[in-house]
Design a protein around this motif. Structure first.
Motif, PDB file in Angstrom:
ATOM      1  N   GLU A 282       0.582  -1.137   0.283  1.00 20.49           N
ATOM      2  CA  GLU A 282      -0.228  -0.411  -0.280  1.00 20.49           C
ATOM      3  C   GLU A 282       1.297   0.830  -0.466  1.00 20.49           C
ATOM      4  O   GLU A 282       0.595   1.749  -0.967  1.00 20.49           O
ATOM      5  CB  GLU A 282      -1.129  -0.280   1.623  1.00 20.49           C
ATOM      6  N   ALA A 283       2.193   1.199   0.484  1.00 17.13           N
ATOM      7  CA  ALA A 283       2.775   2.779   0.570  1.00 17.13           C
ATOM      8  C   ALA A 283       3.808   2.972  -0.508  1.00 17.13           C
ATOM      9  O   ALA A 283       3.909   3.745  -0.983  1.00 17.13           O
ATOM     10  CB  ALA A 283       4.119   2.419   2.042  1.00 17.13           C
ATOM     11  N   ARG A 284       4.084   1.633  -1.158  1.00 20.26           N
ATOM     12  CA  ARG A 284       4.780   1.821  -2.139  1.00 20.26           C
ATOM     13  C   ARG A 284       3.667   2.294  -3.473  1.00 20.26           C
ATOM     14  O   ARG A 284       3.765   3.294  -4.037  1.00 20.26           O
ATOM     15  CB  ARG A 284       5.594   0.432  -3.395  1.00 20.26           C
ATOM     16  N   SER A 285       2.911   2.064  -3.367  1.00 22.93           N
ATOM     17  CA  SER A 285       0.874   2.433  -4.459  1.00 22.93           C
ATOM     18  C   SER A 285       1.388   4.298  -3.562  1.00 22.93           C
ATOM     19  O   SER A 285       1.426   4.461  -5.095  1.00 22.93           O
ATOM     20  CB  SER A 285      -0.067   1.660  -4.445  1.00 22.93           C
ATOM     21  N   GLU A 286       1.083   4.669  -3.200  1.00 26.07           N
ATOM     22  CA  GLU A 286       1.291   6.323  -2.086  1.00 26.07           C
ATOM     23  C   GLU A 286       2.244   6.515  -2.504  1.00 26.07           C
ATOM     24  O   GLU A 286       2.270   7.886  -2.878  1.00 26.07           O
ATOM     25  CB  GLU A 286       0.558   6.113  -1.153  1.00 26.07           C
ATOM     26  N   VAL A 287       3.753   6.142  -2.705  1.00 25.90           N
ATOM     27  CA  VAL A 287       4.732   6.352  -2.959  1.00 25.90           C
ATOM     28  C   VAL A 287       4.819   6.847  -5.074  1.00 25.90           C
ATOM     29  O   VAL A 287       5.082   8.102  -4.798  1.00 25.90           O
ATOM     30  CB  VAL A 287       5.454   6.410  -2.727  1.00 25.90           C
ATOM     31  N   MET A 288       4.501   5.945  -5.416  1.00 28.48           N
ATOM     32  CA  MET A 288       4.540   6.231  -6.821  1.00 28.48           C
ATOM     33  C   MET A 288       2.960   7.281  -7.139  1.00 28.48           C
ATOM     34  O   MET A 288       3.310   8.209  -8.196  1.00 28.48           O
ATOM     35  CB  MET A 288       3.783   5.232  -7.454  1.00 28.48           C
ATOM     36  N   PHE A 289       2.348   6.842  -6.329  1.00 26.24           N
ATOM     37  CA  PHE A 289       0.861   8.129  -7.322  1.00 26.24           C
ATOM     38  C   PHE A 289       2.091   9.876  -6.833  1.00 26.24           C
ATOM     39  O   PHE A 289       1.648  10.770  -7.488  1.00 26.24           O
ATOM     40  CB  PHE A 289      -0.112   8.312  -6.473  1.00 26.24           C
ATOM     41  N   GLU A 290       3.012   9.407  -5.587  1.00 27.71           N
ATOM     42  CA  GLU A 290       3.026  10.959  -4.854  1.00 27.71           C
ATOM     43  C   GLU A 290       4.097  11.520  -5.865  1.00 27.71           C
ATOM     44  O   GLU A 290       4.608  12.351  -6.420  1.00 27.71           O
ATOM     45  CB  GLU A 290       3.671  11.013  -3.505  1.00 27.71           C
ATOM     46  N   SER A 291       4.665  10.849  -6.125  1.00 28.41           N
ATOM     47  CA  SER A 291       6.409  10.656  -6.723  1.00 28.41           C
ATOM     48  C   SER A 291       5.618  11.659  -8.309  1.00 28.41           C
ATOM     49  O   SER A 291       6.222  12.498  -8.928  1.00 28.41           O
ATOM     50  CB  SER A 291       6.969   9.324  -7.427  1.00 28.41           C
ATOM     51  N   TYR A 292       4.630  10.692  -9.455  1.00 24.52           N
ATOM     52  CA  TYR A 292       3.782  11.213 -10.769  1.00 24.52           C
ATOM     53  C   TYR A 292       3.392  12.837 -10.082  1.00 24.52           C
ATOM     54  O   TYR A 292       3.239  13.368 -11.298  1.00 24.52           O
ATOM     55  CB  TYR A 292       2.799   9.635 -11.113  1.00 24.52           C
ATOM     56  N   VAL A 293       2.675  12.632  -8.787  1.00 25.04           N
ATOM     57  CA  VAL A 293       2.076  14.361  -9.175  1.00 25.04           C
ATOM     58  C   VAL A 293       3.041  15.252  -8.745  1.00 25.04           C
ATOM     59  O   VAL A 293       2.887  16.041  -9.370  1.00 25.04           O
ATOM     60  CB  VAL A 293       1.216  14.415  -7.688  1.00 25.04           C
ATOM     61  N   THR A 294       3.744  14.882  -7.494  1.00 24.89           N
ATOM     62  CA  THR A 294       5.096  16.027  -7.821  1.00 24.89           C
ATOM     63  C   THR A 294       5.624  16.483  -9.217  1.00 24.89           C
ATOM     64  O   THR A 294       6.143  17.759  -9.881  1.00 24.89           O
ATOM     65  CB  THR A 294       6.135  15.479  -7.089  1.00 24.89           C
ATOM     66  N   ALA A 295       5.981  15.420 -10.011  1.00 31.43           N
ATOM     67  CA  ALA A 295       6.997  15.630 -11.013  1.00 31.43           C
ATOM     68  C   ALA A 295       5.819  16.230 -12.340  1.00 31.43           C
ATOM     69  O   ALA A 295       6.743  17.444 -12.894  1.00 31.43           O
ATOM     70  CB  ALA A 295       7.390  14.046 -11.686  1.00 31.43           C
ATOM     71  N   ILE A 296       4.471  15.930 -12.589  1.00 23.40           N
ATOM     72  CA  ILE A 296       3.793  16.803 -13.402  1.00 23.40           C
ATOM     73  C   ILE A 296       3.549  17.506 -12.808  1.00 23.40           C
ATOM     74  O   ILE A 296       3.361  18.512 -13.482  1.00 23.40           O
ATOM     75  CB  ILE A 296       2.461  15.979 -13.706  1.00 23.40           C
TER      76      ILE A 296
END
Length: 374
Positions: A250-264
């Motif tokens: 679950e934590a890894r999923s949130e990290v991947m979403f947040e990484s995408y949000v930050t980059a865009i």
């Protein structure tokens, strides 16, 4: 190393060459010079087929990030549909095994490839052709995961490859331990997962249609891919293989979403800043030159004003980006914000073709790509 720094020009990625070996020196993915090696090869690819088929979304997640979304499936890189390319010769052997044939019999013979020149001798080619449109092709003694982004560390994609392979090995082992023969167990694995094998053109318009018929997902954006990461099936395989606990998944999923949000978000904010601090002033100065001869200005005024209009639209979209969850925010940025960034980019590209060279505030494609010729 952005995956797609220039629109209309091929991007950049990595080929993660991956194989597995025993502590006695046997390569799982080398066809082998003896019966032992040949049996290992056929068995190992069955395990890999199972892993790619049953955990297809995990493999896609391994290469899902904002930069790679510009590249995958863009006629320059493998499609976002994950499939296995063991070669046309081995595909025929799989059909033979499913039909009741022996595991042995596949002939991994290298061939001579003509160079097309009468002054050069033919060269020795690999056992199977390397399909450049395939995300996971066989390359003689290894497989090549060809969808890794240029900005990525290969450790995460390789970890996923190891995970799905271990899952396939555990499944095959379970069949044999329950009393099934080696041959029948391998045949059953191939029969249940042969839809993952595709040896055609991954760039063709027909492949996504065929892939859908086979039940293979086409997760063509990062939010779509990451949304599948923490499924019950994926949590189970990570826990079974002792890699992640359900909470860590679950934590890894949130990290991947947040990484995408930050980059865009950074890209969008930077785009607005570039317009307001540089592009507006350059357009104003260029337009001012045509006050006495307005006919020479052409459609400059309309193009330059559209830059302001599209920038204001982008600012409003950015202001509305905050959503209750990282997944919702990532989906919003992908589906709403990125198209608006593309709309602004389109009018700025038009302005680049109109504005005086000395006034244009950013390096042009000509400068970046061909300055070494000047």
């Amino acid at each position: 190393f952005h995956e797609k720094p220039f629109a209309g020009i091929n991007g950049s990625g990595k080929h993660a060459n991956w194989s597995i070996g025993t502590d006695t020196g046997l390569n799982f993915f080398y066809p082998g010079k003896n019966e032992e090696g040949a049996l290992l090869f056929v068995t190992a690819i069955a395990c890999l087929a199972y892993g790619l088929s049953q955990h297809n979304e995990l493999v896609r997640c391994a290469v899902a990030h904002s930069g790679n979304d510009h590249r995958l499936g863009a006629q320059e890189a493998p499609p976002a549909i994950i499939s296995l390319y063991p070669g046309t010769g081995f595909e025929s052997h799989v059909e033979s095994i499913i039909g009741g044939g022996p595991l042995l019999g596949y002939k991994a013979e290298k061939k001579k490839q003509t160079t097309g020149s009468c002054s050069a001798m033919p060269i020795e080619a690999p056992v199977e052709d390397r399909n450049r449109t395939a995300p996971f092709p066989f390359c003689g003694n290894r497989f090549e995961f060809r969808a890794v982004g240029s900005s990525q560390n290969c450790s995460f994609p390789i970890m996923i490859c190891n995970t799905i392979m271990a899952s396939g090995m555990a499944h095959l082992s379970g069949l044999i331990e329950k009393g099934m023969s080696h041959r029948d167990a391998v045949a059953q694995v191939y029969k249940e997962n042969k839809h993952i094998i595709f040896t055609g053109n991954g760039y063709s318009a027909e492949w996504p249609v065929e892939a859908a018929k086979r039940g293979l997902p086409n997760l063509n954006t990062t939010p779509k891919a990451v949304a599948t990461w923490n499924s019950a099936k994926n949590k189970a395989v990570f826990e079974q293989m002792k890699i992640y606990s359900p909470e860590e998944t679950e934590a890894r999923s949130e990290v991947m979403f947040e990484s995408y949000v930050t980059a865009i978000s950074v890209e969008a904010d930077t785009m607005v800043q570039m317009m307001e601090t540089s592009m507006y002033a350059a357009c104003a100065k260029d337009l001012e030159k045509y006050q006495t001869l307005p006919k020479l200005a052409g459609n400059r005024k309309a193009v330059y004003e559209s830059i302001v209009d599209e920038t204001e639209k982008l600012k409003k979209v950015i202001q509305a980006k905050h959503k209750p969850t990282p997944q919702e925010e990532a989906t919003y940025l992908c589906d709403v914000l990125k198209p608006q960034m593309a709309a602004l980019r389109e009018v700025v590209d038009k302005a680049e073709g109109l504005i005086e060279k000395a006034l244009y505030p950013f390096p042009t494609y000509e400068t970046m790509l061909y300055s070494h010729h000047f």
